[in-house]
Design a protein around this motif. Structure first.
Motif, mmCIF file in Angstrom:
data_model
loop_
_atom_site.group_PDB
_atom_site.id
_atom_site.type_symbol
_atom_site.label_atom_id
_atom_site.label_comp_id
_atom_site.label_asym_id
_atom_site.label_seq_id
_atom_site.Cartn_x
_atom_site.Cartn_y
_atom_site.Cartn_z
ATOM 1 N N LEU A 15 -106.831 52.710 39.308
ATOM 2 C CA LEU A 15 -105.904 51.739 38.737
ATOM 3 C C LEU A 15 -106.020 50.435 39.516
ATOM 4 O O LEU A 15 -106.264 50.446 40.728
ATOM 5 N N GLY A 16 -105.793 49.318 38.848
ATOM 6 C CA GLY A 16 -105.849 48.036 39.527
ATOM 7 C C GLY A 16 -104.918 47.019 38.888
ATOM 8 O O GLY A 16 -104.500 47.163 37.736
ATOM 9 N N TYR A 17 -104.597 45.996 39.657
ATOM 10 C CA TYR A 17 -103.787 44.892 39.151
ATOM 11 C C TYR A 17 -104.272 43.615 39.817
ATOM 12 O O TYR A 17 -104.534 43.592 41.036
ATOM 13 N N ALA A 18 -104.414 42.547 39.031
ATOM 14 C CA ALA A 18 -104.901 41.265 39.555
ATOM 15 C C ALA A 18 -104.054 40.128 39.009
ATOM 16 O O ALA A 18 -103.522 40.202 37.897
ATOM 17 N N ARG A 19 -103.951 39.068 39.798
ATOM 18 C CA ARG A 19 -103.159 37.889 39.398
ATOM 19 C C ARG A 19 -103.936 36.634 39.779
ATOM 20 O O ARG A 19 -104.471 36.535 40.891
ATOM 21 N N THR A 20 -104.021 35.674 38.871
ATOM 22 C CA THR A 20 -104.700 34.400 39.099
ATOM 23 C C THR A 20 -103.826 33.282 38.556
ATOM 24 O O THR A 20 -103.326 33.387 37.434
ATOM 25 N N TYR A 21 -103.654 32.214 39.350
ATOM 26 C CA TYR A 21 -102.792 31.123 38.889
ATOM 27 C C TYR A 21 -103.071 29.847 39.672
ATOM 28 O O TYR A 21 -103.736 29.858 40.707
#
Length: 197
Positions: free
Chosen positions: A118-124
């Motif tokens: 499982l993975g989670y990524a955030r870009t902003y």
């Protein structure tokens, strides 16, 4: 690259420099120059820490010319064998485009030759650069996948990503059709085979 040990810790330092040219969809030319940086990796048993810093200048026709960027990243991986977890955070200020941040965390559990993960990524973006372009990337991605090590030097990965975009220009979505919404979700199924020679 230079590697040395301090007691139980292995320290590996990589230095690099170079240049790069490419052409993106829509005939967007990208020329990267004066790339230089350093990566330091510390390994202690099942734990690995990594920090990197790089600087570069690039030209992206037809808008951006001779733009400077500095990228800092720090990451950690813990892999005792049966399971693993890895995370990284990146800060990338860009003179013309603005200030970018990104981070991810991923973990998995090995069951014989299979590894569900499982993975989670955030870009902003947080600040605009000298071009004054508003934030053009703001999204997060949830990932679920399964890796099958079917041979000694090869694996097969089945992965599903759901990316939720939160508005902005979203310039990285090419060939936009009528009805496209800048704040909609994107679902992606992928199947990949990796080989090591």
């Amino acid at each position: 690259s230079y590697r040395f040990r301090v007691g139980e810790v292995t320290n590996t330092v990589h230095a690099f420099m170079g240049s790069y040219d490419s052409k993106s969809p829509g005939n967007f030319d990208y020329e990267l120059r004066k790339l230089r940086g350093v990566v330091d990796t510390l390994e202690y048993g099942d734990l690995s820490l990594r920090a990197s810093y790089q600087k570069l200048r690039y030209t992206g026709e037809p808008v951006i010319f001779n733009d400077g960027q500095a990228i800092m990243a720090i990451g950690v991986t813990y892999d005792p064998g049966q399971w693993f977890v890895s995370a990284e955070r990146i800060r990338a200020p860009d003179e013309q485009a603005g200030l970018f941040y990104a981070w991810y965390v991923i973990g998995g559990y090995r069951i014989d030759k299979f590894t569900p993960y499982l993975g989670y990524a955030r870009t902003y973006m947080t600040d605009a650069g000298t071009l004054g372009i508003p934030a053009f990337i703001n999204q997060d991605t949830a990932t679920i996948g399964l890796r099958w090590d079917f041979a000694k030097n090869a694996d097969l990965k089945l992965q599903f990503d759901r990316t939720q975009r939160h508005g902005g220009i979203n310039a990285f979505v090419y060939n936009q059709q009528s009805g496209f919404k800048a704040d909609s979700a994107v679902n992606l199924f992928s199947l990949a085979v990796d080989f090591v020679f």
